[in-house]
Every structure is written in C-alpha cells, then in structure tokens.
Design a protein around this motif. Structure first.
Motif, PDB file in Angstrom:
ATOM      1  N   PRO A   1       0.827  -0.767   0.303  1.00 43.97           N
ATOM      2  CA  PRO A   1      -0.026  -0.507   0.212  1.00 43.97           C
ATOM      3  C   PRO A   1       0.976   1.296  -0.022  1.00 43.97           C
ATOM      4  N   ARG A   2       0.818   1.702  -0.793  1.00 45.07           N
ATOM      5  CA  ARG A   2       0.906   3.868  -0.800  1.00 45.07           C
ATOM      6  C   ARG A   2       2.028   3.518  -1.620  1.00 45.07           C
ATOM      7  N   VAL A   3       2.520   2.872  -2.544  1.00 46.93           N
ATOM      8  CA  VAL A   3       3.605   2.149  -3.385  1.00 46.93           C
ATOM      9  C   VAL A   3       2.868   2.026  -4.467  1.00 46.93           C
ATOM     10  N   SER A   4       3.708   2.807  -5.739  1.00 42.08           N
ATOM     11  CA  SER A   4       3.364   2.496  -7.143  1.00 42.08           C
ATOM     12  C   SER A   4       5.034   3.014  -8.019  1.00 42.08           C
ATOM     13  N   CYS A   5       4.384   1.863  -8.886  1.00 44.89           N
ATOM     14  CA  CYS A   5       6.261   1.907  -9.543  1.00 44.89           C
ATOM     15  C   CYS A   5       6.521   1.739 -11.050  1.00 44.89           C
ATOM     16  N   VAL A   6       6.680   2.365 -12.152  1.00 46.03           N
ATOM     17  CA  VAL A   6       6.750   2.124 -13.774  1.00 46.03           C
ATOM     18  C   VAL A   6       7.855   1.395 -13.475  1.00 46.03           C
TER      19      VAL A   6
END
Length: 402
Positions: free
Chosen positions: A322-327
């Motif tokens: 949660p709270r993290v996303s990444c290309v």
C-alpha cells in the motif's frame, strides 16, 4: 605577534545550489551507524559493493600496463589504443559521423568539461526532471540556471515532448538525455529519440546523450543510440567502464562527438582546450578500455540475469505494498516508486534510515513534478538482502501512515 584579525573565508555563493542527494544522506546514516546499527544500503549504484566483480581480463590489462611503465602522463585525449577501441564501439552503436573521441576521469569529468566548454553566463541547458544530480551540480558550479523538462510517469517516464518544447528559449544551448535513465530506469523509444533530434535541428542545440548504462537493458529490447538516429546533429555520447564493465572506482569515462564537422568543430576546439588544461585521465586504467570493449563480454548475460530477477522482486513488492506504485524499469539497476504519503519524501527517507536502518534516496533529490513524492531504490543487492529491506520499508509505511 600579528594584530590584524583574520576574517572568515566563505565559499562562492554559487555553491549554495550544489546538491548531491545520493551522498548528502550520509550524515543521517553516520548518525545511525554510530548507534551500532547496520545500514541496508539501497542508495549507491556501485555494483562492486554487492555480488558483482570486475572482469579479470580488464584487471590484467591494467596490471600489464603498470608493469610496462605506463604510469606517467598520457596524451590529453587518451591513449591511441583506447581511442581506437572507443571509435570501434561508436561504429558498433551505429554512430557514423564521429568527429572526435576523448577519455576522461569518469563520465563526471566528461559532463563537467563538455558543459563548461559550451555554456556562457545567461545560457541554459535542458535537463530531465527527474535527473541524475551531477548535472544540476555542474550547472550550479558554472553559475548557469537550471532549465528542467519533465519526464512523463504516465508514459513510462519518456520525456514529455510538449514540456520540452515549451522550455526552449533563445538562450538554450543543449539538451541532456539520460538513456537508460537514472533514477527511473526508463529507456527511450526510437520515435522519441527522433522527435528530440528534430527539436535539436530546429534550434541548433547540442544533445548530451548519457548512455553509460546502454548494455544493461534487462529485457530483449536493443538500446538505440541517439547519435545513430541523428547523424547530422551535434551529439556528445557519454560512456565508460563504471556500470557496463563493473569498474566504477577506476574513474574511466569517455565522450564520442558526432555530427556535421563544420557545425561542431568550433565547440570541439573548446572541449580539447579544457582537456589539455587538466593534463589527462588515469593512464594505466585506459588500457582496460580496449580489453573491455573488444574482449570477452561473457559477464553481461549473468549481470543482466541478476538484475532481471532483482527488478522483478522489486516490482512484486511495489505491487503488493500500500501507498507504493512503480513504473517497471527497463534498463540500469534503479526503480523509482511513487509514494502516496502526507509528508515530503525527504522526511520519509531520513526517518526510514533512523527507524528501520534502510537507506534509499528521496525523489526530491532528483527533481519531480510538484505535488508528487518518490524514492529511488538501487536493486543491486542479492534477493535475500532486498527481501529484508523491503520488509522493513513495508513495516515503516504501515507504522507511520496508518
């Protein structure tokens, strides 16, 4: 005894803008280390710190040069054996209009010399945002203002072409393109390279193509060199031994100058003037260039295998946290996750070091769009180390942002 009291000697005011986020966190890490804690380092892109080794045939080439007395000054541009090998590398990359090549003390010196030879007070240089902080540091040292163009996170961190166009002014002299990119790990498409080259043609700009990670493409794509796409445009291609050839401490880099001779020659005269003024790059280490570029390349498949595995582990963690996303990064060995947190990413990384003893670099240290937060991960460590680090970061996120 002298009666005159000495005044404090202050540093030049232009240095107030010099920042290097990757190492500027060291004071926080030192504070934690003094308390007896071991730091998990995900902040420095040095493969030799982890389970990577400099190829043996390169070490032997340097050793042989030392034994043979190659320990004095070298020619300012570099030894012939190295320059010939770099020209061969340029041909391999598809660069057909090479006008000059030169060896430097790491790509850091290539950048320093090439920018200093081009920019006058009042000029500006287009640099990516986010970018490797060396560029902004050199510009600050030269007293040249930053003119940053955004990379588009929604488009896999490709350059935002519309923003790039808007940022060009009558005093713009060049464009920096880091490809593969540090800190995002993105790789430019050929179409994007062609569009940037056309902008350079229209506005008589020099392109600085930082391609230090060009052999570290993790998937099956082939890296496309900017200078191969735009043989007529003035391009300085940066390369070196640090990343592809696992020898960062040797400080050996180079520049490949290409484009129409009549257009680029006056500028190259200035570059060579600065090359002569600083004498030369490390002499015996230059003999590793031929060994690296023309010798066995069998370390690369294993390096890329490790990086793919560690990249995939990193992406799995990002997707599940949660709270993290990444290309997904496609080149180099960096990931640049986005954070959904109610405070600055500089606070996030400082407290992460203090509380969980994991060291990453804040996105604001590389530049980012207003209102966004990121952090850069170096995924060079082995899977066990990365798993421990990610578990600690995940726990920190849960505890701090309930």
């Amino acid at each position: 005894m002298p009666t005159t009291q000495l005044r404090e000697i202050t540093a030049a005011s232009r240095l107030e803008q010099v920042r290097y986020a990757i190492r500027d966190l060291a004071c926080v890490a030192d504070e934690v280390a003094k308390q007896g804690h071991k730091i998990l380092p995900l902040n420095i892109g040095d493969p030799i710190t982890f389970d990577f080794e400099t190829p043996a045939h390169m070490i032997e080439a340097v050793h042989k040069a030392m034994r043979e007395g190659k320990n004095g000054y070298a020619p300012s541009s570099g030894v012939k054996e190295a320059l010939d090998a770099i020209r061969g590398e340029a041909a391999h990359k598809g660069i057909t209009t090479v006008q000059d090549v030169f060896v430097t003390s790491g790509v850091s010196e290539t950048v320093d010399i090439c920018l200093a030879a081009l920019l006058n007070p009042g000029d500006n240089l287009l640099t990516p945002c986010p970018d490797y902080p060396l560029y902004s540091a050199v510009l600050a040292k030269l007293g040249v203002g930053l003119n940053a163009y955004y990379l588009n996170e929604e488009d896999g961190w490709q350059p935002d072409l519309d923003d790039l166009k808007k940022k060009i002014t009558p005093r713009t002299r060049g464009i920096v393109l880091i490809n593969p990119n540090n800190p995002t790990g993105s790789v430019c498409t050929r179409k994007m390279l062609e569009q940037i080259a056309e902008l350079a043609r229209q506005h008589s700009l020099v392109i600085f193509a930082d391609e230090i990670y060009d052999k570290l493409i993790m998937d099956d794509d082939r890296h496309v060199a900017m200078a191969a796409v735009a043989p007529d445009v003035p391009v300085i291609t940066f390369g070196g031994l640090s990343k592809n050839y696992l020898a960062p401490g040797w400080r050996i880099g180079w520049g490949i100058a290409s484009g129409e001779a009549s257009v680029i020659k006056p500028y190259l005269d200035g570059v060579n003037k600065l090359l002569r003024a600083r004498l030369c790059a490390n002499h015996p280490e230059q003999y590793a260039i031929k060994a690296a570029l023309e010798g066995p390349q069998d370390h690369l498949p294993e390096v890329k295998r490790k990086l793919r595995s560690r990249r995939d582990l990193t992406m799995k963690w990002c997707a599940e946290t949660p709270r993290v996303s990444c290309v997904v990064p496609r080149g180099a060995f960096y990931a640049y996750p986005s954070l959904d947190i109610p405070e600055g990413d500089d606070v996030f990384v400082a407290e992460l070091i203090r509380q969980k003893h994991v060291m990453v670099v804040h996105g604001s240290g590389f530049g980012q769009r207003p209102g966004t937060q990121h952090f850069r991960i170096v995924f060079l460590p082995d899977e066990k180390t990365l798993t421990s680090a990610y578990a600690a970061i995940g726990a920190f996120l849960r505890e701090r942002y309930r």
